[in-house]
Design an enzyme around this catalytic site. Structure first.
Site, mmCIF file in Angstrom:
data_model
loop_
_atom_site.group_PDB
_atom_site.id
_atom_site.type_symbol
_atom_site.label_atom_id
_atom_site.label_comp_id
_atom_site.label_asym_id
_atom_site.label_seq_id
_atom_site.Cartn_x
_atom_site.Cartn_y
_atom_site.Cartn_z
ATOM 1 N N ASP A 152 -24.271 69.777 96.157
ATOM 2 C CA ASP A 152 -23.121 68.935 95.808
ATOM 3 C C ASP A 152 -22.474 68.167 96.972
ATOM 4 O O ASP A 152 -22.296 68.728 98.061
ATOM 5 C CB ASP A 152 -21.989 69.787 95.230
ATOM 6 C CG ASP A 152 -22.464 70.850 94.282
ATOM 7 O OD1 ASP A 152 -23.644 70.854 93.923
ATOM 8 O OD2 ASP A 152 -21.637 71.687 93.899
ATOM 9 N N ASP A 192 -14.756 75.359 92.684
ATOM 10 C CA ASP A 192 -14.871 73.920 92.928
ATOM 11 C C ASP A 192 -13.540 73.177 92.780
ATOM 12 O O ASP A 192 -13.390 72.282 91.939
ATOM 13 C CB ASP A 192 -15.936 73.281 92.004
ATOM 14 C CG ASP A 192 -17.262 74.036 92.036
ATOM 15 O OD1 ASP A 192 -17.526 74.694 93.049
ATOM 16 O OD2 ASP A 192 -18.018 73.962 91.040
HETATM 17 C C1 FRU Z 1 -22.872 73.165 91.621
HETATM 18 C C2 FRU Z 1 -22.523 74.486 92.277
HETATM 19 C C3 FRU Z 1 -21.018 74.671 92.395
HETATM 20 C C4 FRU Z 1 -20.903 75.609 93.569
HETATM 21 C C5 FRU Z 1 -22.021 75.142 94.465
HETATM 22 C C6 FRU Z 1 -22.693 76.215 95.264
HETATM 23 O O1 FRU Z 1 -24.140 72.708 91.951
HETATM 24 O O2 FRU Z 1 -23.119 75.566 91.604
HETATM 25 O O3 FRU Z 1 -20.399 75.135 91.239
HETATM 26 O O4 FRU Z 1 -19.657 75.553 94.185
HETATM 27 O O5 FRU Z 1 -22.965 74.516 93.626
HETATM 28 O O6 FRU Z 1 -23.629 75.654 96.146
#
Ligand code: FRU
Length: 447
Positions: A20, A149
């Site tokens: 992300d 998040d």
């Molecule tokens: C989305 C996710 C988020 C988390 C991150 C961990 O792709 O699963 O919810 O914070 O990636 O890398």
């Protein structure tokens, strides 16, 4: 020339894994793009860090490596996704500290700590000490330990935070918190819609003019012929009278997830996504070479009269365009990657064949991207999107990806692809337009 699949227009780590985008912001005269980063593993193993690029423009970047690492008790299993907001000359970064406890746990209802942690930075790279703001005990009782998040924004003199979550009865939802000082947060409400997946990741509240939207990346949606075709989805709800209305996907291609928006200094709302998804049944051959995944290019968002959001490539890309080559119906054209292809001629149907790799076609209102065979797509087969009428196509082709903007960005489709050569041959059928070869962005290293 042999294609080494190194992207020239998309940010990617030289080695390791990216997921992300995080902490997208403009601060002290520079853009700052952070991202979920596993520096030592192209497969995403090891505790996630935040990697970081900064740039005075969106086409001139400096990589500064991992700037936030899982080195405290409250984030010891991973510095997960989050956001950035500027206040009083400081960049405030909020993220989820993931903690996996030892012992017998399912890590959904027990064994996982999900802490909202704040750090501040004066230069984007050197971080203050970490301060935990919210813990599992601060979330509503009906939530599982999947809460994460944080996305923070300012409105009417207050700060708001939205978090993604999974309830104990496996429903995706978002949680809203409010604060006057960015340190002390109180719960406001949860929002959800019935029958819409078991977990919502990476939420974002987007305001375009008078319109307000909730962007989420839901897991567990039913897959349909033209909707939610990937393992996990990503899209937005429009708010009308305070209610969440129909879900629209951001991208109908194979490789898109967990986008985040931020405001550029000129007021544009830009969206950047991960050009990848977790748990996919297809592969990326760069992983064997030591790196995997990239971010999408920034996309400018505008609200249409009907409330639908259109996405267009960031306008700075124009400065990378070289002399155009026009292409004509039924005449094969061979061109060097990367390039931008534009064709506006309205057509009842058309095809654009990327020789030996894939075919884009439009017929009976349906746009389809289909790889020639399983090998060509590294396991990717076909993706579809309903367009109704066709009014135009714009393709940003990088060394190993395509971002396809349809009808002025009303619908978008992104995919990784892995041509053997840096030269690709296109065969248009019932389509003519222009190809602009593109110069590479500048990306330097400071690690
Ligand atoms: C989305 C996710 C988020 C988390 C991150 C961990 O792709 O699963 O919810 O914070 O990636 O890398």
């Amino acid at each position: 020339m042999k294609n080494n699949w190194r992207q020239l227009l998309h940010l990617e780590p030289e080695k390791g894994w990216l997921n992300d985008p995080n902490g997208l912001s403009f601060f002290n005269g520079e853009y700052h793009f952070y991202f979920q980063y596993s520096p030592e593993s192209a497969y995403g193993d090891g505790g996630k860090c935040w990697g970081h690029w900064s740039g005075k423009t969106l086409t001139d970047w400096k990589f500064t490596g991992a700037v936030l690492r899982p080195d405290s008790p409250d984030d010891r299993s991973g510095v997960y996704s989050g956001c950035g907001i500027v206040k009083d000359g400081l960049l405030y970064l909020f993220y989820t500290g993931n903690v996996k406890e030892e012992g017998e746990h399912d890590y959904v209802t027990s064994g996982r700590g999900a802490n909202v942690i704040l750090v501040t930075t004066e230069d984007g790279v050197t971080m203050s000490s970490k301060r935990t703001l919210l813990r599992n005990s601060d979330y509503p009782d009906h939530c599982s330990c999947h809460v994460r998040d944080p996305k923070v924004w300012e409105e009417d003199g207050h700060y708001n935070m939205v978090l993604g979550a999974r309830t104990l009865d496996d429903k995706g939802c978002v949680l809203f918190y409010t604060s006057d000082d960015l340190f002390s947060w109180s719960f406001v409400k949860a929002e959800s819609v019935p029958d819409f997946g078991y977990m919502w990741e990476c939420p974002d509240v987007i305001r375009l003019g008078e319109q307000r939207y909730l962007s989420v990346s839901p897991q567990g949606l039913r897959h349909e012929e033209c909707h939610n075709q990937n393992v996990y989805s990503s899209g937005y709800f429009r708010y009308a009278d305070g209610e969440l209305r129909a879900f629209e996907e951001w991208d109908y291609g194979f490789d898109f997830y967990a986008p985040q928006t931020f405001s550029a200094p000129d007021g544009r709302t830009l969206l950047v996504g991960w050009m990848g998804i977790g748990d996919i049944p297809y592969t990326n051959p760069t992983a064997k070479l030591g790196w995997q995944h990239c971010l999408t290019i920034p996309r400018e968002l505008t609200a249409n009269a009907d409330g639908h959001i259109s996405q267009r490539p960031f306008r700075e890309l124009e400065s990378l365009k070289k002399e155009p080559i026009s292409f004509e119906d039924k005449k094969a054209v061979t061109t060097e990657l990367p390039f931008c292809l534009e064709a506006e001629s309205p057509a009842e149907s058309f095809k654009l064949i990327f020789t030996d790799l894939l075919e884009l076609s439009f017929k009976d209102g349906l746009f389809t991207l289909r790889f020639t065979d399983e090998k060509a797509g590294c396991g990717r087969d076909a993706r579809r999107v309903q367009l109704g009428n066709f009014t135009g196509i714009l393709i940003i082709a990088d060394m190993s990806s395509l971002e396809i903007y349809l009808n002025g960005g009303e619908k978008v489709m992104s995919t990784r692809f892995y041509p053997e050569s840096t030269l690709v041959t296109l065969i248009p059928e019932n389509l003519s337009g222009c190809i602009y070869p593109l110069r590479a962005m500048e990306v330097s290293r400071d690690v």
